[in-house]
Design an enzyme around this catalytic site. Structure first.
Site, PDB file in Angstrom:
ATOM      1  N   ALA A  98       0.831  -1.207   0.000  1.00 29.93           N
ATOM      2  CA  ALA A  98       0.000   0.000   0.000  1.00 29.93           C
ATOM      3  C   ALA A  98       0.863   1.254   0.000  1.00 29.93           C
ATOM      4  CB  ALA A  98      -0.927  -0.011   1.205  1.00 29.93           C
ATOM      5  N   TYR A  99       1.920   1.228   0.795  1.00 33.10           N
ATOM      6  CA  TYR A  99       2.829   2.373   0.857  1.00 33.10           C
ATOM      7  C   TYR A  99       3.543   2.563  -0.471  1.00 33.10           C
ATOM      8  CZ  TYR A  99       6.753   5.257   2.484  1.00 33.10           C
ATOM      9  OH  TYR A  99       7.691   6.259   2.645  1.00 33.10           O
ATOM     10  N   VAL A 100       4.054   1.475  -1.032  1.00 33.10           N
ATOM     11  CA  VAL A 100       4.759   1.562  -2.313  1.00 33.10           C
ATOM     12  C   VAL A 100       3.824   2.035  -3.418  1.00 33.10           C
ATOM     13  CG1 VAL A 100       5.799   0.151  -4.134  1.00 33.10           C
ATOM     14  CG2 VAL A 100       6.634  -0.021  -1.788  1.00 33.10           C
ATOM     15  N   SER A 129       1.480   4.140  -3.151  1.00 37.12           N
ATOM     16  CA  SER A 129       1.378   5.599  -3.049  1.00 37.12           C
ATOM     17  C   SER A 129       2.638   6.282  -3.554  1.00 37.12           C
ATOM     18  CB  SER A 129       1.077   6.016  -1.606  1.00 37.12           C
ATOM     19  OG  SER A 129       2.201   5.852  -0.756  1.00 37.12           O
TER      20      SER A 129
END
Length: 246
Positions: free
Chosen positions: A154-156, A158
């Site tokens: 999820a972070y990647v 973004s």
């Protein structure tokens, strides 16, 4: 109205955080007047301003939600009113929430993407319209875009979006003498990175780089300083500041 003799002016979003503070202080050392942006913790931002001022630099604090257009328009207005213009915009503001795709909460996904994607987009819109010729826009990605560690999807997602908009904005600003780049830090010893990790995990991250240490906020600030100042022929790029992490 604050006045400054600095010839160049920087706005650092998330400027009261670990990397953000190091960036703000480094740009001030480079001779720029600095606006230290914060979202909620005014006292911490004022600490950064006080530290810069004590070291002989010039700084103010500005507030706002990076994902809210009116907030960031007001923040840019405050910088222009104080210093006469904006030359460098550094988007360090961001959040990191981790977990596997299969069980990741969609509310957390939306919250992170609101700050990391929409926030970067909103700030980039203002920067594209306001940064003066000879200036620089510097966004923040992550080296995990390349290392693709489990739990970071999820972070990647973004940050991969941040890279995409950065590279396209560089081309959209053709003819304006404004560079647009992103910095992708590797494992860096900040509260954002260290939170929730045990000593073994942290040690393993440190050993993963050929330099066998975690990055320091100052290491990342050095890369930003390069892109903000002398690196006028570096444009539309992602600079991975990660100690050689594969």
């Amino acid at each position: 109205m604050t006045t400054s003799t600095a010839s160049r002016v920087a706005l650092v979003t998330g400027g009261s955080g670990g990397i953000g503070r190091a960036v703000a202080e480094r740009l001030a050392q480079d001779g720029l007047a600095v606006a230290v942006h914060y979202a909620g913790n005014r006292a911490r931002a004022e600490e950064v301003v006080a530290a810069i001022t004590a070291a002989g630099g010039t700084a103010i604090a500005v507030a706002g939600d990076v994902a809210e257009e009116n907030d960031m328009r007001a923040a840019f207005d405050a910088v222009e009113n104080a210093f006469g213009g904006v030359d460098v915009v550094v988007n360090t503001a961001g959040i990191m929430l981790l977990g596997p795709v299969a069980t990741f909460g969609l509310d957390d996904l939306d919250r992170m993407h609101r700050t990391n994607i929409r926030g970067t987009f909103v700030v980039s819109q203002q920067a594209a319209a306001r940064v003066r010729a000879g200036g620089a826009i510097i966004n923040f990605s992550t080296s995990v875009v390349r290392t693709q560690l489990p739990g970071y999807a999820a972070y990647v997602a973004s940050k991969a979006a941040v890279e995409g908009m950065t590279l396209i904005l560089a081309r959209e600003l053709r003819g304006k003498d404004i560079t647009v780049n992103a910095v992708g830090p590797g494992p860096t010893a900040t509260p954002l990175f260290l939170d929730g990790k045990d000593e073994t995990t942290i040690a393993n991250f440190a050993k993963a780089t050929p330099l066998e240490r975690l990055g320091a906020p100052g290491d990342i600030a050095e890369a930003v300083s390069f892109l903000a100042g002398p690196a006028r022929w570096v444009n539309g790029q992602v600079l991975y500041a990660n100690g050689g992490l594969a």
